[in-house]
Design an enzyme around this catalytic site. Structure first.
Site, PDB file in Angstrom:
ATOM      1  N   CYS A  96       0.837  -1.193   0.000  1.00 25.60           N
ATOM      2  CA  CYS A  96       0.000   0.000   0.000  1.00 25.60           C
ATOM      3  C   CYS A  96       0.878   1.250   0.000  1.00 25.60           C
ATOM      4  O   CYS A  96       1.787   1.386   0.800  1.00 25.60           O
ATOM      5  CB  CYS A  96      -0.884  -0.090   1.231  1.00 25.60           C
ATOM      6  SG  CYS A  96      -1.240   1.399   2.075  1.00 25.60           S
ATOM      7  N   GLU A  97       0.583   2.148  -0.941  1.00 29.10           N
ATOM      8  CA  GLU A  97       1.457   3.320  -1.068  1.00 29.10           C
ATOM      9  C   GLU A  97       1.228   4.345   0.031  1.00 29.10           C
ATOM     10  O   GLU A  97       1.994   5.283   0.169  1.00 29.10           O
ATOM     11  CB  GLU A  97       1.305   3.962  -2.455  1.00 29.10           C
ATOM     12  CG  GLU A  97      -0.008   4.658  -2.705  1.00 29.10           C
ATOM     13  CD  GLU A  97      -0.058   5.277  -4.097  1.00 29.10           C
ATOM     14  OE1 GLU A  97       0.623   4.766  -5.009  1.00 29.10           O
ATOM     15  OE2 GLU A  97      -0.781   6.269  -4.270  1.00 29.10           O
ATOM     16  N   HIS A  98       0.172   4.145   0.835  1.00 26.87           N
ATOM     17  CA  HIS A  98      -0.068   5.094   1.924  1.00 26.87           C
ATOM     18  C   HIS A  98       0.690   4.723   3.193  1.00 26.87           C
ATOM     19  O   HIS A  98       1.104   5.602   3.941  1.00 26.87           O
ATOM     20  CB  HIS A  98      -1.565   5.158   2.249  1.00 26.87           C
ATOM     21  CG  HIS A  98      -2.401   5.549   1.079  1.00 26.87           C
ATOM     22  ND1 HIS A  98      -3.540   4.870   0.691  1.00 26.87           N
ATOM     23  CD2 HIS A  98      -2.243   6.548   0.190  1.00 26.87           C
ATOM     24  CE1 HIS A  98      -4.051   5.442  -0.380  1.00 26.87           C
ATOM     25  NE2 HIS A  98      -3.290   6.461  -0.705  1.00 26.87           N
ATOM     26  N   HIS A  99       0.810   3.422   3.454  1.00 32.44           N
ATOM     27  CA  HIS A  99       1.399   2.990   4.737  1.00 32.44           C
ATOM     28  C   HIS A  99       2.569   2.028   4.567  1.00 32.44           C
ATOM     29  O   HIS A  99       3.148   1.584   5.558  1.00 32.44           O
ATOM     30  CB  HIS A  99       0.335   2.289   5.592  1.00 32.44           C
ATOM     31  CG  HIS A  99      -0.863   3.144   5.898  1.00 32.44           C
ATOM     32  ND1 HIS A  99      -1.995   3.137   5.108  1.00 32.44           N
ATOM     33  CD2 HIS A  99      -1.101   4.030   6.896  1.00 32.44           C
ATOM     34  CE1 HIS A  99      -2.884   3.987   5.606  1.00 32.44           C
ATOM     35  NE2 HIS A  99      -2.366   4.539   6.686  1.00 32.44           N
ATOM     36  N   GLN A 137      -4.964  -0.197  -5.048  1.00 35.82           N
ATOM     37  CA  GLN A 137      -5.511  -1.369  -5.750  1.00 35.82           C
ATOM     38  C   GLN A 137      -6.212  -0.992  -7.062  1.00 35.82           C
ATOM     39  O   GLN A 137      -6.098  -1.702  -8.057  1.00 35.82           O
ATOM     40  CB  GLN A 137      -6.453  -2.135  -4.818  1.00 35.82           C
ATOM     41  CG  GLN A 137      -6.846  -3.499  -5.381  1.00 35.82           C
ATOM     42  CD  GLN A 137      -7.645  -4.324  -4.412  1.00 35.82           C
ATOM     43  OE1 GLN A 137      -7.308  -4.379  -3.231  1.00 35.82           O
ATOM     44  NE2 GLN A 137      -8.703  -4.956  -4.879  1.00 35.82           N
ATOM     45  N   HIS A 165      -5.984  -5.586   2.780  1.00 32.70           N
ATOM     46  CA  HIS A 165      -5.046  -4.486   3.031  1.00 32.70           C
ATOM     47  C   HIS A 165      -4.613  -4.526   4.496  1.00 32.70           C
ATOM     48  O   HIS A 165      -5.421  -4.286   5.385  1.00 32.70           O
ATOM     49  CB  HIS A 165      -5.723  -3.153   2.706  1.00 32.70           C
ATOM     50  CG  HIS A 165      -5.929  -2.949   1.232  1.00 32.70           C
ATOM     51  ND1 HIS A 165      -5.350  -1.926   0.528  1.00 32.70           N
ATOM     52  CD2 HIS A 165      -6.615  -3.687   0.322  1.00 32.70           C
ATOM     53  CE1 HIS A 165      -5.676  -2.029  -0.753  1.00 32.70           C
ATOM     54  NE2 HIS A 165      -6.458  -3.086  -0.896  1.00 32.70           N
ATOM     55  N   CYS A 167      -2.905  -2.521   6.054  1.00 29.65           N
ATOM     56  CA  CYS A 167      -3.039  -1.220   6.731  1.00 29.65           C
ATOM     57  C   CYS A 167      -4.414  -1.103   7.376  1.00 29.65           C
ATOM     58  O   CYS A 167      -4.615  -0.285   8.277  1.00 29.65           O
ATOM     59  CB  CYS A 167      -2.801  -0.069   5.754  1.00 29.65           C
ATOM     60  SG  CYS A 167      -4.036   0.051   4.452  1.00 29.65           S
TER      61      CYS A 167
HETATM   62  N1  LIG Z   1      -9.198   3.375  -2.403  1.00 34.05           N
HETATM   63  C1  LIG Z   1      -8.136   2.824  -1.796  1.00 34.05           C
HETATM   64  N2  LIG Z   1      -7.834   3.186  -0.553  1.00 34.05           N
HETATM   65  C2  LIG Z   1      -6.759   2.609   0.023  1.00 34.05           C
HETATM   66  C3  LIG Z   1      -5.969   1.643  -0.601  1.00 34.05           C
HETATM   67  N3  LIG Z   1      -4.993   1.267   0.273  1.00 34.05           N
HETATM   68  C4  LIG Z   1      -5.194   1.972   1.383  1.00 34.05           C
HETATM   69  N4  LIG Z   1      -6.263   2.797   1.257  1.00 34.05           N
HETATM   70  C5  LIG Z   1      -6.857   3.774   2.173  1.00 34.05           C
HETATM   71  O1  LIG Z   1      -6.182   4.999   2.042  1.00 34.05           O
HETATM   72  C6  LIG Z   1      -6.661   5.825   3.091  1.00 34.05           C
HETATM   73  C7  LIG Z   1      -5.593   6.771   3.569  1.00 34.05           C
HETATM   74  O2  LIG Z   1      -6.286   7.602   4.457  1.00 34.05           O
HETATM   75  P1  LIG Z   1      -5.639   8.724   5.386  1.00 34.05           P
HETATM   76  O3  LIG Z   1      -6.733   9.317   6.203  1.00 34.05           O
HETATM   77  O4  LIG Z   1      -4.797   9.640   4.558  1.00 34.05           O
HETATM   78  O5  LIG Z   1      -4.618   7.863   6.265  1.00 34.05           O
HETATM   79  P2  LIG Z   1      -4.798   7.303   7.759  1.00 34.05           P
HETATM   80  O6  LIG Z   1      -5.017   8.435   8.711  1.00 34.05           O
HETATM   81  O7  LIG Z   1      -3.626   6.439   8.070  1.00 34.05           O
HETATM   82  O8  LIG Z   1      -6.145   6.468   7.634  1.00 34.05           O
HETATM   83  P3  LIG Z   1      -6.672   5.175   8.404  1.00 34.05           P
HETATM   84  O9  LIG Z   1      -6.168   3.989   7.649  1.00 34.05           O
HETATM   85  O10 LIG Z   1      -8.169   5.296   8.340  1.00 34.05           O
HETATM   86  O11 LIG Z   1      -6.128   5.216   9.817  1.00 34.05           O
HETATM   87  C8  LIG Z   1      -7.162   4.873   4.155  1.00 34.05           C
HETATM   88  O12 LIG Z   1      -8.566   5.018   4.201  1.00 34.05           O
HETATM   89  C9  LIG Z   1      -6.783   3.485   3.619  1.00 34.05           C
HETATM   90  O13 LIG Z   1      -7.710   2.483   4.021  1.00 34.05           O
HETATM   91  C10 LIG Z   1      -6.318   1.289  -1.928  1.00 34.05           C
HETATM   92  O14 LIG Z   1      -5.676   0.469  -2.584  1.00 34.05           O
HETATM   93  N5  LIG Z   1      -7.400   1.908  -2.490  1.00 34.05           N
HETATM   94 ZN   LIG Z   2      -2.469   1.498   3.545  1.00 32.69          ZN
END
Ligand SMILES: Nc1nc2c(ncn2[C@@H]2O[C@H](COP(=O)(O)OP(=O)(O)OP(=O)(O)O)[C@@H](O)[C@H]2O)c(=O)[nH]1
Ligand SMILES: [Zn+2]
Length: 211
Positions: A96-99, A137, A165, A167
């Site tokens: 996952c590119e966010h975490h 994804q 996921h 995360c």
């Molecule tokens: N649409 C989508 N969302 C993703 C994917 N992988 C991770 N996410 C979501 O990306 C979002 C990032 O949200 P943020 O609010 O910026 O990050 P955060 O505070 O760590 O969010 P939480 O995971 O809710 O704690 C989260 O809701 C994740 O569940 C993906 O492949 N597709």
């Molecule tokens: Zn993530």
């Protein structure tokens, strides 16, 4: 800049970045170990930065792979076979590119050839070439479908991806067992509901598949 493959106009590589040295990468891991609350100089962690740097080469090897080249070899002697070809339950591991947390699941890929087919292992290789990168994804699903469509020029392409996921399961909202399902349908799979249904029937009900 992305490397654009002349044959298909597909971006096949990640943006070229200012690539750090191995020493810089290992120093960054030491910092994260301290951020976690541990001592990077204790015996058990002394070799960890080097291990993590090596692991990153494996986890993110997709940046060094070219999905267009993977599809270069095709076979024409298929006795006019022009029905759907489906490879289902292709297990993948992505990130996952966010975490930077794993996304683990299965991909199902189908296409309807025109006059040539591709070796089926290449479909799984293309999935991995995009999976072994930092991903969202939806983007991974579209990248796989668009690459197959633009390189093979088939009558249609279908890609369905299921992913857990980490995360979401190991941090944050803590919901294990939830799977995200995404799909990209192109050509006949998008235009003809019967073709789409045949594909969905072949791949079966996604529920519980990953467990
Ligand atoms: N649409 C989508 N969302 C993703 C994917 N992988 C991770 N996410 C979501 O990306 C979002 C990032 O949200 P943020 O609010 O910026 O990050 P955060 O505070 O760590 O969010 P939480 O995971 O809710 O704690 C989260 O809701 C994740 O569940 C993906 O492949 N597709
Ligand atoms: Zn993530």
């Amino acid at each position: 800049m992305n490397k654009i493959h002349p044959q298909a106009g597909i971006a096949t590589e990640a943006r070229s970045v200012d690539h750090p040295t191995r020493e810089e990468a290992e120093a960054a891991v030491r910092t994260l170990l301290r951020w976690a609350g541990d001592d990077p100089d204790r015996e058990g962690l002394r070799d960890t930065p080097a291990r993590v740097a090596r692991a990153y080469r494996d986890w993110f090897r997709g940046y060094r792979e070219d999905p267009v080249e993977m599809l270069a070899r095709t076979f024409e002697e298929v006795e006019g076979y022009d029905e759907m070809v489906v490879l289902r339950d292709i297990r993948y591991e992505s990130y996952c590119e966010h975490h930077l947390a794993p996304i683990i699941g299965v991909a199902h890929v189908g296409y309807i050839p025109t006059d040539r087919v591709v070796g089926i292992s290449k479909l799984a290789r293309v999935v991995d070439a995009f999976a072994k990168r930092l991903q969202v994804q939806e983007k991974m699903t579209a990248q796989i479908a668009n690459t197959l469509s633009e390189v093979l020029r088939p009558r249609g392409v279908a890609v369905v991806i299921e992913g857990e996921h980490h995360c979401m399961s190991t941090r944050g909202v803590h919901k294990p067992g939830v799977s995200m399902v995404t799909s990209t349908m192109l050509g006949e799979f998008r235009d003809d509901p019967r073709t789409r249904k045949e594909f969905m029937d072949i791949i079966g009900n996604p529920t519980n598949r990953m467990r």
